[in-house]
Design an enzyme around this catalytic site. Structure first.
Site, mmCIF file in Angstrom:
data_model
loop_
_atom_site.group_PDB
_atom_site.id
_atom_site.type_symbol
_atom_site.label_atom_id
_atom_site.label_comp_id
_atom_site.label_asym_id
_atom_site.label_seq_id
_atom_site.Cartn_x
_atom_site.Cartn_y
_atom_site.Cartn_z
ATOM 1 N N GLU A 247 42.403 36.547 45.504
ATOM 2 C CA GLU A 247 41.099 36.725 45.417
ATOM 3 C C GLU A 247 40.364 35.818 44.357
ATOM 4 O O GLU A 247 40.479 36.107 43.255
ATOM 5 C CB GLU A 247 40.626 38.137 45.499
ATOM 6 C CG GLU A 247 39.216 38.206 46.338
ATOM 7 C CD GLU A 247 38.065 38.169 45.163
ATOM 8 O OE1 GLU A 247 37.312 36.972 45.078
ATOM 9 O OE2 GLU A 247 37.837 39.165 44.603
ATOM 10 N N CYS A 281 31.925 37.780 42.367
ATOM 11 C CA CYS A 281 32.582 36.883 43.219
ATOM 12 C C CYS A 281 31.417 36.429 44.272
ATOM 13 O O CYS A 281 31.411 35.326 44.894
ATOM 14 C CB CYS A 281 33.776 37.169 43.719
ATOM 15 S SG CYS A 281 35.144 37.334 42.507
#
Length: 486
Positions: A247, A281
């Protein structure tokens, strides 16, 4: 309770390392802990210990351990939240939200441990297998290396170690060097919940040394990493045949279409753009606004952001605390200067004082600006006007990243068009790019990574499928000698 003051757990023992990792209060700069860093031999010993421990806990006991650990974390809430605020610089509200998410993740993984199973395979279609029985088993993949970021030191750690344990694996955890104390608290809760001690190893330290040795180790069979795209590429290059879940970076867009409900959307945009000082993020970094509502959005959003209380995360009402360290704050200031130098208009904020960046709104961001293509990881949001659906799609996709996007739109046809055409791992309709319920699959495409989090998806992914085939034959009739009874 075991003394976990060293922060280094190898082969079931909290032990001393070859160096020290200082942990600072991110607002005051005061050193609040100094954890031990393992040497190469200790990293190797941790992997060897984990290898021997794989598969020793039945699925029912895995579920019980995760549930007991969640209860212990909840009981220790006040201590964990205070420690979290100190090591991250985030607010108590952010800490509480993340701890609550962690408890849910543990519960969801406990449920997955109890439903982990294989499937029947219809081999009767193959000649000669009319009476065969074929099925699959889900077995642990082995040693899982979990490498976690500073910006979610509770929930992201939980999203990695809880699925791994639920699947029957052993875990070697390397937390972010800036925020390792939350990981120590999670590991201690698991041990106090009677997890066999060698099923989890904890290795604080730098990624360049501890992390690199870990991902190169041939006995690590699965690597789950959250961090930068550059490090993700490195992991893929050096990890051999180990499976990877990555990720990585993002530059998340959220679209306000011409029919968006601004009373609903704008508070969510502010929350998603500036919580944790933008160090998420999926933070809203680019806000794409239909030209018919752009003036109103710009004025209202600027006023909302200008009113955000920022500073000491412990002060009542503070919504935005410091960035994780001086280099991060300097980089954010440089991004603002670069954007302004290329023609963007700074509407509010953007000034730096130490590790603090005043929450900023920019307008007219040119495509050549670094902020248009890089991940800011700071409380910076840029507004861009769009005149058509095609233009909105083009701008949203004009990045190497593709984690999540948000779309505020009441026209279902338009909303579904965006859902189909945006090149991201997730499209959130009538919420921001930062919406992330923990049960859902969560992961990116392009340079944002590969694989997904979410207990129902991560647990089976951390197993291997083993095929079992039984060739059934009719039993032989017993042979009875003459003159005897059967």
């Amino acid at each position: 309770m075991v003394d976990h003051g060293t922060g280094l757990l190898v082969d079931g023992t909290w032990t001393h390392g070859t160096g020290r990792l200082p942990v600072a209060d991110k607002y005051t700069g005061e050193t609040i802990a100094a954890l031990h860093v393992p040497g190469p031999d200790q990293v190797a010993a941790a992997v060897a210990s984990a290898t021997r421990a794989v598969g020793q806990l039945p699925c029912g006991e895995r579920a019980m351990v995760l549930r007991r650990a969640a209860r212990l974390l909840d009981e220790r809430r006040d201590t964990i939240v205070a420690q979290y605020v100190a090591e991250t610089g985030f607010t108590p509200s952010d800490a509480t939200t993340e701890l609550d998410r962690t408890l849910l993740i543990f519960e969801l993984c406990a449920q997955e441990a109890l439903r982990l199973t294989g499937e029947l395979v219809p081999v009767q279609a193959a000649t000669g297998h009319d009476d065969s029985l074929c099925f699959t088993l889900r077995v642990p993949v082995g040693v899982v290396a979990a490498i976690t970021p500073f910006n979610a030191p509770l929930s992201t750690v939980a999203h990695k170690i809880a699925p791994a344990l639920a699947a029957g694996n052993a875990v070697v955890l390397k937390p972010a060097e800036q925020t390792p104390l939350s990981a120590v608290a999670l590991v201690q809760a698991l041990l106090d919940a009677e997890l066999p001690e060698r099923l989890v190893q904890l290795l604080p330290g730098p990624g360049e040394t501890v992390g690199d040795q870990l991902v190169r180790h041939p006995d690590v069979r699965y690597i789950t990493f959250t961090g930068s795209t550059a490090v993700g590429r490195h992991i893929r290059a050096v990890s051999g045949l180990a499976r990877t879940h990555l990720e990585l970076g993002s530059n998340s867009p959220t679209l306000l279409w011409r029919d968006a409900d601004l009373d609903h959307a704008l508070p969510l945009v502010v929350r998603a753009g500036y919580r944790k000082a933008g160090q998420v993020c999926t933070s809203v970094q680019r806000l794409l606004v239909h030209e018919t509502i752009a003036d109103e959005v710009t004025a209202r959003l600027t006023a909302l952001v200008r009113a955000i209380p920022y500073g000491d995360p412990r002060a009542p009402g503070t919504q935005v605390g410091p960035l994780i360290g001086p280099p991060a704050a300097q980089r954010a200031e440089d991004l603002v200067k670069d954007a302004v130098g290329r023609g963007s208009l700074l509407l509010t904020g953007g000034t730096r004082a130490g590790t603090m960046i005043a929450p900023a709104v920019l307008a007219g961001l040119p495509g050549s600006a670094r902020l248009a293509s890089e991940e800011a990881f700071a409380p910076l949001l840029a507004i861009a006007r769009v005149g058509s659906l095609d233009e909105a799609v083009l701008l949203a996709n004009a990045t190497d990243y593709g984690l999540q996007a948000g779309v505020f739109c009441q026209d279902l046809d338009v909303a579904l068009t965006f859902a189909r055409r945006l090149r991201t791992g997730g499209v959130i309709i009538n919420d921001t790019s930062s919406c992330h319920p923990d049960p859902m699959p969560y992961g990116g495409v392009k340079d944002s990574g590969q694989g997904v989090e979410g207990p129902a998806y991560a647990v089976p992914d951390m197993t291997e499928s083993r095929t079992v085939l039984i060739r059934h034959r009719a039993p032989r009739e017993p042979v009875v000698p003459p003159g005897t009874s059967a």
